[in-house]
Design a protein around this motif. Structure first.
Motif, PDB file in Angstrom:
ATOM      1  N   GLU A 191      -2.704  -1.691 -12.611  1.00 57.23           N
ATOM      2  CA  GLU A 191      -2.429   0.097 -12.536  1.00 57.23           C
ATOM      3  C   GLU A 191      -3.339   0.279 -11.377  1.00 57.23           C
ATOM      4  OE1 GLU A 191      -3.760   1.277 -16.726  1.00 57.23           O
ATOM      5  OE2 GLU A 191      -2.888  -0.078 -18.114  1.00 57.23           O
ATOM      6  N   SER A 192      -4.052  -0.662 -10.702  1.00 59.03           N
ATOM      7  CA  SER A 192      -4.775   0.000  -9.519  1.00 59.03           C
ATOM      8  C   SER A 192      -3.978  -0.434  -8.824  1.00 59.03           C
ATOM      9  CB  SER A 192      -6.372  -0.430  -9.697  1.00 59.03           C
ATOM     10  OG  SER A 192      -6.730  -0.608  -8.258  1.00 59.03           O
ATOM     11  N   GLU A 193      -4.028   0.753  -7.777  1.00 62.37           N
ATOM     12  CA  GLU A 193      -3.276   0.489  -6.556  1.00 62.37           C
ATOM     13  C   GLU A 193      -3.965  -0.749  -5.343  1.00 62.37           C
ATOM     14  OE1 GLU A 193      -1.543   2.964  -2.818  1.00 62.37           O
ATOM     15  OE2 GLU A 193      -2.620   3.921  -4.343  1.00 62.37           O
ATOM     16  N   LEU A 194      -6.009  -0.666  -5.536  1.00 58.99           N
ATOM     17  CA  LEU A 194      -6.073  -0.940  -4.662  1.00 58.99           C
ATOM     18  C   LEU A 194      -5.262  -3.019  -5.149  1.00 58.99           C
ATOM     19  CD1 LEU A 194      -8.452  -2.139  -2.656  1.00 58.99           C
ATOM     20  CD2 LEU A 194     -10.226  -1.235  -3.713  1.00 58.99           C
ATOM     21  N   ALA A 195      -5.540  -2.692  -6.585  1.00 58.41           N
ATOM     22  CA  ALA A 195      -5.688  -4.602  -7.426  1.00 58.41           C
ATOM     23  C   ALA A 195      -4.506  -5.215  -6.742  1.00 58.41           C
ATOM     24  CB  ALA A 195      -6.440  -4.420  -8.731  1.00 58.41           C
ATOM     25  N   VAL A 196      -3.483  -3.923  -6.604  1.00 61.84           N
ATOM     26  CA  VAL A 196      -1.886  -4.594  -6.408  1.00 61.84           C
ATOM     27  C   VAL A 196      -2.136  -4.759  -5.187  1.00 61.84           C
ATOM     28  CG1 VAL A 196       0.054  -3.848  -6.008  1.00 61.84           C
ATOM     29  CG2 VAL A 196      -0.913  -3.044  -8.388  1.00 61.84           C
ATOM     30  N   GLU A 197      -3.032  -4.085  -4.834  1.00 62.23           N
ATOM     31  CA  GLU A 197      -3.156  -5.035  -2.656  1.00 62.23           C
ATOM     32  C   GLU A 197      -3.050  -5.919  -2.092  1.00 62.23           C
ATOM     33  OE1 GLU A 197      -4.370  -1.460  -0.703  1.00 62.23           O
ATOM     34  OE2 GLU A 197      -3.101   0.261  -0.892  1.00 62.23           O
ATOM     35  N   ILE A 198      -4.225  -6.296  -3.157  1.00 65.80           N
ATOM     36  CA  ILE A 198      -5.200  -7.395  -3.123  1.00 65.80           C
ATOM     37  C   ILE A 198      -4.349  -8.497  -3.831  1.00 65.80           C
ATOM     38  CG2 ILE A 198      -7.388  -9.351  -3.680  1.00 65.80           C
ATOM     39  CD1 ILE A 198      -7.572  -6.418  -1.710  1.00 65.80           C
ATOM     40  N   LEU A 199      -3.806  -8.415  -4.860  1.00 66.94           N
ATOM     41  CA  LEU A 199      -2.977  -9.050  -5.443  1.00 66.94           C
ATOM     42  C   LEU A 199      -1.215  -9.520  -4.641  1.00 66.94           C
ATOM     43  CD1 LEU A 199      -2.361  -7.902  -8.967  1.00 66.94           C
ATOM     44  CD2 LEU A 199      -3.820  -9.873  -8.893  1.00 66.94           C
ATOM     45  N   GLN A 200      -1.105  -9.052  -3.928  1.00 64.66           N
ATOM     46  CA  GLN A 200      -0.358  -9.603  -2.996  1.00 64.66           C
ATOM     47  C   GLN A 200      -0.340  -9.911  -2.020  1.00 64.66           C
ATOM     48  OE1 GLN A 200       1.052  -5.273  -1.641  1.00 64.66           O
ATOM     49  NE2 GLN A 200       2.827  -5.149  -3.630  1.00 64.66           N
ATOM     50  N   LYS A 201      -2.049 -10.020  -1.432  1.00 63.52           N
ATOM     51  CA  LYS A 201      -2.425 -11.053  -0.596  1.00 63.52           C
ATOM     52  C   LYS A 201      -2.584 -11.995  -0.751  1.00 63.52           C
ATOM     53  CE  LYS A 201      -5.307  -7.666   1.759  1.00 63.52           C
ATOM     54  NZ  LYS A 201      -5.049  -7.419   3.106  1.00 63.52           N
ATOM     55  N   VAL A 202      -2.717 -12.829  -2.913  1.00 60.21           N
ATOM     56  CA  VAL A 202      -2.940 -13.806  -2.852  1.00 60.21           C
ATOM     57  C   VAL A 202      -1.605 -14.545  -3.064  1.00 60.21           C
ATOM     58  CG1 VAL A 202      -3.802 -14.976  -5.251  1.00 60.21           C
ATOM     59  CG2 VAL A 202      -5.482 -13.036  -4.265  1.00 60.21           C
ATOM     60  N   GLU A 203      -1.233 -13.898  -3.703  1.00 63.28           N
ATOM     61  CA  GLU A 203       0.435 -14.350  -3.129  1.00 63.28           C
ATOM     62  C   GLU A 203       1.384 -14.968  -2.757  1.00 63.28           C
ATOM     63  OE1 GLU A 203       2.252 -11.068  -6.241  1.00 63.28           O
ATOM     64  OE2 GLU A 203       1.487 -12.134  -7.828  1.00 63.28           O
TER      65      GLU A 203
END
Length: 355
Positions: A207-219
């Motif tokens: 639900e957080s735009e910032l968290a989504v950006e970080i999740l994409q870096k991890v994946e």
């Protein structure tokens, strides 16, 4: 001459003043007690959850890294970071809020505030010298402890403090960095602890735009199983790096231009951070498991305050002796604020029976 004997011949302290401040803080009793003070989870709930001590160390590491890259004084930021939470009560912010309510209900309008309490710990409550109170820290470190958290001019601070530290002026850049390093540290490690405990999930964080950006870096690294602890580690690492590098990019030129508030993030990232913090507040900090434990902590602080006000002879010798020269309410508050979570619970249980 033996190899080690040459060190005893040094007449001058080989540390710079801020490194000396850091060492005095680390060796204080108040710093050691942070090991058993709540960050989010009570200390006894698990070996891997952050406490005020591990939080302070993480803030120090982040602050030192930022300060080093900006060409500022690393030892000063380290000293401020290690001391910034010394005034926290047991049971996290709810303990401080409860102690504040107790004092205000008794007519003390200034109540309790943990930043000022940190300042009082290092200037009044720690006793390391016969001639004077406190840890004998430098002005810059004291100013940073007092003013690292914006706004600086708080109405409850004594006039003499304002006159000495000019609370209408911004503190050092190092103190500003500690404030943002504190934010970076608690966002990242609260997510780590929250996911580890099952209070929040990476699905919630989408639900957080910032968290989504970080999740994409991890994946993008090929780490795709959100249930694997490696996923948590990589998420925390990427989040901290993203925020640190963003802060450096935003702040470097602003420091050179000598703008008034140079340390921070651009407006877009500030907005994303605020939304992530709001998500954590609703999904994790107000989770029923956390609220139950914090409610128990609140009752413990109230009970300790009531009992000690009724029977001051329960105070330890150091605090009991202060009743001769200081207001009892403030002495009792200082004693409660100094307690670790487990000490406060044990003391409360001795008074009233186990909760």
């Amino acid at each position: 001459m033996q190899p080690h004997e040459r060190f005893y011949k040094i007449d001058k302290d080989f540390r710079n003043p801020y490194a000396r401040d850091r060492d005095r803080i680390i060796h204080s009793g108040s710093f050691r007690k942070l090991e058993y003070k709540t960050q989010v989870f009570l200390n006894h709930e698990g070996d891997f959850f952050r406490t005020r001590l591990t939080h302070s160390i993480e803030v120090s590491q982040i602050a030192r890294s930022i300060t080093n890259q900006l060409g500022l004084n690393e030892s000063l930021s380290e000293a401020i970071a290690l001391a910034h939470d010394l005034g926290h009560t047991p049971f996290g912010h709810v303990g401080g809020d409860t102690l504040d309510e107790c004092l205000k209900d008794d007519g003390f309008k200034n109540g309790f505030e943990h930043n000022f309490q940190s300042f009082r710990v290092v200037t009044k409550l720690e006793k390391r010298y016969k001639e004077f109170d406190g840890l004998n820290l430098t002005f810059a470190t004291l100013e940073g402890i007092l003013k690292h958290s914006y706004p600086y001019n708080k109405s409850f601070l004594p006039k003499v403090i304002d006159e000495q530290f000019d609370l209408n002026k911004h503190p050092s850049y190092e103190a500003m960095i500690v404030d943002r390093a504190d934010e970076i540290a608690y966002i990242s490690h609260d997510i780590d602890d929250g996911v580890n405990s099952g209070l929040i999930s990476f699905v919630d964080l989408q639900e957080s735009e910032l968290a989504v950006e970080i999740l994409q870096k991890v994946e993008a690294e090929g780490v795709t199983d959100a249930n694997d602890e490696m996923f948590r580690y990589r998420f925390s690492s990427h989040l901290i790096n993203h925020l640190v590098y963003s802060l450096l990019d935003y702040s470097k030129d602003r420091i050179a231009a000598k703008v008034e508030m140079p340390i921070g993030f651009d407006k877009a990232l500030e907005t994303k951070i605020k939304k992530l913090k709001k998500l954590l507040f609703h999904k994790m900090y107000q989770h029923n498991n956390i609220m139950r434990r914090m409610y128990a902590g609140k009752q413990a602080v109230k009970g300790l305050y009531k009992g000690l006000m009724e029977e001051e002879k329960m105070l330890p010798k150091f605090y009991y002796q202060q009743l001769q020269t200081r207001n009892k309410h403030r002495v009792v508050a200082d004693y409660i604020a100094s307690m670790s979570d487990r000490y406060a619970l044990n003391f409360f249980n001795e008074m009233y029976g186990k909760i």
